[in-house]
Design a protein around this motif. Structure first.
Motif, PDB file in Angstrom:
ATOM      1  N   THR A 112       0.819  -1.202   0.000  1.00  0.00           N
ATOM      2  CA  THR A 112       0.000   0.000   0.000  1.00  0.00           C
ATOM      3  C   THR A 112       0.855   1.255   0.000  1.00  0.00           C
ATOM      4  O   THR A 112       2.023   1.221   0.383  1.00  0.00           O
ATOM      5  N   GLY A 113       0.227   2.386  -0.392  1.00  0.00           N
ATOM      6  CA  GLY A 113       0.901   3.676  -0.300  1.00  0.00           C
ATOM      7  C   GLY A 113       0.356   4.539   0.817  1.00  0.00           C
ATOM      8  O   GLY A 113       0.827   5.651   1.042  1.00  0.00           O
ATOM      9  N   SER A 114      -0.614   3.988   1.545  1.00  0.00           N
ATOM     10  CA  SER A 114      -1.253   4.736   2.634  1.00  0.00           C
ATOM     11  C   SER A 114      -0.529   4.485   3.956  1.00  0.00           C
ATOM     12  O   SER A 114       0.124   3.461   4.130  1.00  0.00           O
ATOM     13  N   VAL A 115      -0.709   5.417   4.888  1.00  0.00           N
ATOM     14  CA  VAL A 115      -0.040   5.269   6.177  1.00  0.00           C
ATOM     15  C   VAL A 115      -0.511   4.002   6.882  1.00  0.00           C
ATOM     16  O   VAL A 115      -1.671   3.607   6.778  1.00  0.00           O
ATOM     17  N   ARG A 116       0.394   3.371   7.589  1.00  0.00           N
ATOM     18  CA  ARG A 116       0.114   2.134   8.305  1.00  0.00           C
ATOM     19  C   ARG A 116       0.787   2.188   9.675  1.00  0.00           C
ATOM     20  O   ARG A 116       1.945   2.531   9.767  1.00  0.00           O
ATOM     21  N   VAL A 117       0.064   1.800  10.714  1.00  0.00           N
ATOM     22  CA  VAL A 117       0.611   1.880  12.070  1.00  0.00           C
ATOM     23  C   VAL A 117       0.904   0.511  12.665  1.00  0.00           C
ATOM     24  O   VAL A 117       1.571   0.415  13.693  1.00  0.00           O
ATOM     25  N   PHE A 118       0.416  -0.548  12.032  1.00  0.00           N
ATOM     26  CA  PHE A 118       0.579  -1.883  12.593  1.00  0.00           C
ATOM     27  C   PHE A 118       1.820  -2.565  12.058  1.00  0.00           C
ATOM     28  O   PHE A 118       2.013  -2.697  10.853  1.00  0.00           O
ATOM     29  N   LEU A 119       2.626  -3.030  12.967  1.00  0.00           N
ATOM     30  CA  LEU A 119       3.918  -3.651  12.638  1.00  0.00           C
ATOM     31  C   LEU A 119       3.760  -4.783  11.635  1.00  0.00           C
ATOM     32  O   LEU A 119       4.552  -4.926  10.715  1.00  0.00           O
ATOM     33  N   LYS A 120       2.718  -5.582  11.805  1.00  0.00           N
ATOM     34  CA  LYS A 120       2.574  -6.804  11.005  1.00  0.00           C
ATOM     35  C   LYS A 120       2.307  -6.522   9.532  1.00  0.00           C
ATOM     36  O   LYS A 120       2.462  -7.406   8.698  1.00  0.00           O
ATOM     37  N   THR A 121       1.909  -5.308   9.196  1.00  0.00           N
ATOM     38  CA  THR A 121       1.627  -5.006   7.800  1.00  0.00           C
ATOM     39  C   THR A 121       2.884  -4.664   7.008  1.00  0.00           C
ATOM     40  O   THR A 121       2.853  -4.627   5.785  1.00  0.00           O
ATOM     41  N   TYR A 122       3.977  -4.427   7.711  1.00  0.00           N
ATOM     42  CA  TYR A 122       5.228  -4.059   7.042  1.00  0.00           C
ATOM     43  C   TYR A 122       6.004  -5.323   6.678  1.00  0.00           C
ATOM     44  O   TYR A 122       6.233  -6.185   7.534  1.00  0.00           O
ATOM     45  N   ASP A 123       6.434  -5.409   5.431  1.00  0.00           N
ATOM     46  CA  ASP A 123       7.090  -6.624   4.979  1.00  0.00           C
ATOM     47  C   ASP A 123       8.552  -6.444   4.599  1.00  0.00           C
ATOM     48  O   ASP A 123       9.222  -7.425   4.266  1.00  0.00           O
ATOM     49  N   ILE A 124       9.064  -5.226   4.653  1.00  0.00           N
ATOM     50  CA  ILE A 124      10.478  -4.981   4.342  1.00  0.00           C
ATOM     51  C   ILE A 124      11.069  -4.172   5.497  1.00  0.00           C
ATOM     52  O   ILE A 124      10.519  -3.132   5.863  1.00  0.00           O
TER      53      ILE A 124
END
Length: 125
Positions: free
Chosen positions: A102-114
């Motif tokens: 995604t290009g939208s802001v994300r606050v949850f650790l688990k959504t980050y893959d890199i």
């Protein structure tokens, strides 16, 4: 696949400032939401700040709001975290991360893959 490398950590006295940088390889950096997380000894990794792919939207953890500023330069494939008024409780390993979905802001650790390898920030009292 984007690779991330953090720099800029170090030792600073309380009240001081540091600027962390995250350099990204790969042509798709500008498509990704980016974030900063930190992990103190004996604690879980926690969210610090996030920025949308264009840089137009940012979001901060309450603990750093008003003291830290996240930014990015897509032309240079870099992201930064300006940290002011540092406190001893800011001591941690700081990680930059990208969410390639995604290009939208994300606050949850688990959504980050890199993830980068981390850089140590130590604030002395």
């Amino acid at each position: 696949q984007v690779q991330l490398v953090e720099s800029g950590g170090g030792l600073v006295q309380a009240g001081g400032s540091l600027r962390l940088s995250c350099a990204a390889s790969g042509r798709t950096f500008s498509s990704y939401a980016m974030g900063w997380f930190r992990q103190a000894p004996g604690k879980e990794r926690e969210f610090v700040a996030t920025i949308s792919r264009t840089g137009g939207t940012t979001y901060y953890a309450d603990s750093v709001k008003g003291r830290f500023t996240i930014s990015r330069d897509n032309a240079k494939n870099t992201m930064s975290l300006q940290m002011n008024s540092l406190k001893p409780e800011d001591t941690a390993v700081y990680y930059c991360a990208a969410d390639s979905t995604t290009g939208s802001v994300r606050v949850f650790l688990k959504t980050y893959d890199i993830w980068g390898q981390g850089t140590q920030v130590t604030v002395s009292s």
